[in-house]
Design a protein around this motif. Structure first.
Motif, short mmCIF file in Angstrom:
data_model
loop_
_atom_site.label_atom_id
_atom_site.label_comp_id
_atom_site.label_asym_id
_atom_site.label_seq_id
_atom_site.Cartn_x
_atom_site.Cartn_y
_atom_site.Cartn_z
N ASP A 87 -71.98 -0.65 -7.29
CA ASP A 87 -73.32 -1.23 -7.36
C ASP A 87 -73.79 -1.62 -5.96
O ASP A 87 -73.23 -2.50 -5.32
N GLU A 88 -74.85 -0.97 -5.51
CA GLU A 88 -75.34 -1.18 -4.14
C GLU A 88 -75.85 -2.59 -3.89
O GLU A 88 -75.99 -3.00 -2.73
N ARG A 89 -76.09 -3.34 -4.95
CA ARG A 89 -76.60 -4.70 -4.73
C ARG A 89 -75.60 -5.55 -3.96
O ARG A 89 -75.97 -6.57 -3.36
N TRP A 90 -74.32 -5.16 -3.95
CA TRP A 90 -73.31 -5.98 -3.30
C TRP A 90 -73.06 -5.59 -1.84
O TRP A 90 -72.22 -6.19 -1.18
N LYS A 91 -73.80 -4.61 -1.34
CA LYS A 91 -73.45 -4.08 -0.01
C LYS A 91 -73.48 -5.13 1.10
O LYS A 91 -72.76 -5.02 2.08
N ASP A 92 -74.31 -6.17 0.95
CA ASP A 92 -74.36 -7.22 1.95
C ASP A 92 -73.70 -8.52 1.46
O ASP A 92 -73.81 -9.56 2.12
N ASP A 93 -73.02 -8.45 0.34
CA ASP A 93 -72.38 -9.62 -0.25
C ASP A 93 -71.07 -9.93 0.48
O ASP A 93 -70.26 -9.03 0.74
N ALA A 94 -70.84 -11.19 0.81
CA ALA A 94 -69.65 -11.57 1.58
C ALA A 94 -68.36 -11.24 0.83
O ALA A 94 -67.39 -10.77 1.43
N GLY A 95 -68.34 -11.48 -0.48
CA GLY A 95 -67.14 -11.18 -1.26
C GLY A 95 -66.85 -9.70 -1.30
O GLY A 95 -65.69 -9.26 -1.18
N PHE A 96 -67.89 -8.88 -1.42
CA PHE A 96 -67.71 -7.43 -1.43
C PHE A 96 -67.22 -6.95 -0.07
O PHE A 96 -66.32 -6.10 0.01
N LYS A 97 -67.77 -7.50 1.00
CA LYS A 97 -67.33 -7.11 2.34
C LYS A 97 -65.87 -7.47 2.54
O LYS A 97 -65.11 -6.70 3.16
N TRP A 98 -65.47 -8.65 2.02
CA TRP A 98 -64.05 -9.02 2.12
C TRP A 98 -63.19 -7.98 1.40
O TRP A 98 -62.16 -7.53 1.91
N TRP A 99 -63.62 -7.59 0.20
CA TRP A 99 -62.85 -6.65 -0.61
C TRP A 99 -62.72 -5.30 0.08
O TRP A 99 -61.64 -4.69 0.08
N VAL A 100 -63.80 -4.81 0.66
CA VAL A 100 -63.76 -3.53 1.37
C VAL A 100 -62.76 -3.60 2.52
O VAL A 100 -61.94 -2.68 2.73
N ALA A 101 -62.80 -4.70 3.27
CA ALA A 101 -61.88 -4.86 4.40
C ALA A 101 -60.43 -4.94 3.90
O ALA A 101 -59.52 -4.37 4.51
N PHE A 102 -60.24 -5.65 2.79
CA PHE A 102 -58.90 -5.73 2.18
C PHE A 102 -58.40 -4.35 1.79
O PHE A 102 -57.27 -3.96 2.09
N MET A 103 -59.24 -3.57 1.11
CA MET A 103 -58.85 -2.23 0.68
C MET A 103 -58.55 -1.34 1.90
O MET A 103 -57.57 -0.60 1.91
N ASP A 104 -59.39 -1.42 2.89
CA ASP A 104 -59.20 -0.58 4.09
C ASP A 104 -57.86 -0.85 4.75
O ASP A 104 -57.19 0.08 5.22
N LYS A 105 -57.45 -2.11 4.78
CA LYS A 105 -56.23 -2.46 5.50
C LYS A 105 -54.98 -2.36 4.64
O LYS A 105 -53.93 -1.89 5.10
N TYR A 106 -55.07 -2.81 3.39
CA TYR A 106 -53.86 -2.95 2.58
C TYR A 106 -53.69 -1.91 1.48
O TYR A 106 -52.60 -1.74 0.95
N TYR A 107 -54.78 -1.22 1.13
CA TYR A 107 -54.67 -0.19 0.10
C TYR A 107 -55.65 0.94 0.42
O TYR A 107 -56.52 1.27 -0.38
N PRO A 108 -55.53 1.54 1.61
CA PRO A 108 -56.51 2.54 2.05
C PRO A 108 -56.57 3.78 1.16
O PRO A 108 -57.60 4.45 1.10
N GLU A 109 -55.46 4.07 0.47
CA GLU A 109 -55.46 5.23 -0.42
C GLU A 109 -56.12 4.93 -1.76
O GLU A 109 -56.36 5.83 -2.57
#
Length: 406
Positions: free
Chosen positions: A294-316
């Motif tokens: 859902d694109e509504r979350w693209k600037d949401d702080a929680g969503f940004k945290w989750w993306v960073a978490f996935m990128d670092k700890y579960y990139p696959e």
């Protein structure tokens, strides 16, 4: 996908994610699986078998605990996370859970997946007095503090979701003919009961109750039968494998009912992509977590945290898979309980703290939804919001709906 019969991960909690509650300082008091340097947690998940699409939840949990460890652990203790494959088979769940409790000596069972699988160990965990914590299933029966005081669920319960679907259907298609696809166990029957309870004196609108077994190769015959009987409202409560089959088959036979898809099957990656995104347009479902598409979350702080978490700890991990939102959100709640325990890391105190969560939240819960428990309330998440798939992503609509009353 690599088969994971045993998964041991060391991991840790960001201050932005886990809102630590103050706890009363006590002398150190440890239960099984705890030392000055580690806390051992157990888990069972479906890395193989008919529900293996949910295996990513266990991997996302493991990734979260790795992060926790990297950030210093819980009150200075690293988490050892033992996650075993039960292949969505209750006998295997019993075997693997006994291994966790009796051989590995875990402090608690953290977020084990599945209604039939957890049902197989429900009595055992309570007899052994081992915390069976934030079970990854919405079966209504987990909210039973008197009868089963060592088990707590996490997500909204299936019966409440069924009642919410009934309310939506009565508003959108009050004279509809409803067909329900459900799994032939407590999980599926909870959805069916909630739907019929919600319909009240209009429960006769349900003209087809089509069940399936997890061992069935397909549910296509059930879909053909629904069309033949004039069903024009399809309530699909199946696990992703069968939910996707159903959606594809409906298109194949040119059947165009109003489709309501349950929250356990609404992952874009696990269900909608296999079904064909173009085949899923206008399907309706319910949500309590932010859908990552859902694109509504693209600037949401929680969503940004989750993306960073996935990128670092579960990139696959697939960022369109709702399971990868669920896993760290559930694990963060476990970590909050452990933080509240302080140095009294006993099984008894774990349950006391798990039943004492007040307005706790995690980044990917929908705005306004808080996690609350008490000694008489073992239903942590109690609200949802409806959403419709536009062919590309889920779009939320309407207000938050409280639906945890049984």
């Amino acid at each position: 996908m690599q088969r994971l019969s045993r998964r041991v991960i060391l991991a840790a909690a960001p201050s932005a994610l886990v809102l630590a509650s103050p706890f009363v300082a006590r002398a150190k008091n440890y239960g099984p699986g705890v030392t000055d340097t580690e806390i051992k947690l157990g888990n069972t998940c479906f890395y193989t078998g008919p529900a293996s699409s949910y295996g990513t939840i266990g991997k996302a949990m493991a990734a979260y605990y790795r992060m926790v460890n990297d950030e210093g652990g819980v009150n200075g203790r690293k988490i050892v996370f033992l996650s075993y494959d039960d292949a969505y088979s209750p006998p295997k769940t019993v075997e693997q859970t006994r291994r966790l409790v009796e051989q590995d000596g875990v402090l608690l069972d953290a977020g084990p997946l599945g209604t039939p699988t957890n049902s197989a160990i429900w009595q055992y965990m309570n007899q052994k007095k081992v915390p069976h914590l934030f079970v990854s299933t919405g079966a209504t029966k987990w909210d039973d503090p008197k009868g089963h005081p060592w088990t707590i669920g996490w997500q909204p319960n299936y019966q409440s979701e069924g009642r919410i679907y009934a309310s939506f259907i009565l508003k959108e298609k009050p004279n509809g003919k409803i067909g329900v696809l459900y799994q032939n166990d407590d999980f599926g029957k909870d959805y069916l009961k909630g739907l019929k309870d919600g319909l009240g004196d209009k429960k006769s609108m349900v003209i087809v109750e089509a069940s399936y077994e997890t061992t069935d190769p397909t549910v296509e015959s059930q879909i053909v039968d629904m069309k033949a009987k004039g069903v024009d409202v399809f309530v699909n409560t199946a696990i992703p494998k069968f939910a996707a089959q159903s959606i594809r088959k409906a298109v194949e036979i040119d059947w165009k009912p109003l489709q309501v898809l349950s929250s356990i099957g609404n992952s874009v990656a696990a269900t909608l992509k296999p079904a064909g995104l173009e085949n899923c347009k206008d399907i309706v479902s319910d949500f309590y977590l932010k859908d990552p598409t859902d694109e509504r979350w693209k600037d949401d702080a929680g969503f940004k945290w989750w993306v960073a978490f996935m990128d670092k700890y579960y990139p696959e991990g697939d960022k369109s898979d709702a399971g990868n939102v669920y896993g760290p959100s559930n694990a963060a709640t476990v970590v909050q309980v452990l933080k509240q325990c302080g140095d009294e890391l006993t099984r008894e105190n774990v349950m006391q703290q798990a039943a004492s969560l007040k307005d706790f939240t995690v980044p990917m819960l929908l705005p306004g939804i808080k996690i609350n428990t008490s000694p008489s309330d073992f239903a942590p998440v109690k609200q949802v919001q409806m959403g419709k798939f536009d062919g590309t992503q889920w779009k939320l609509f309407g207000p938050l709906i409280a639906g945890a009353v049984t």
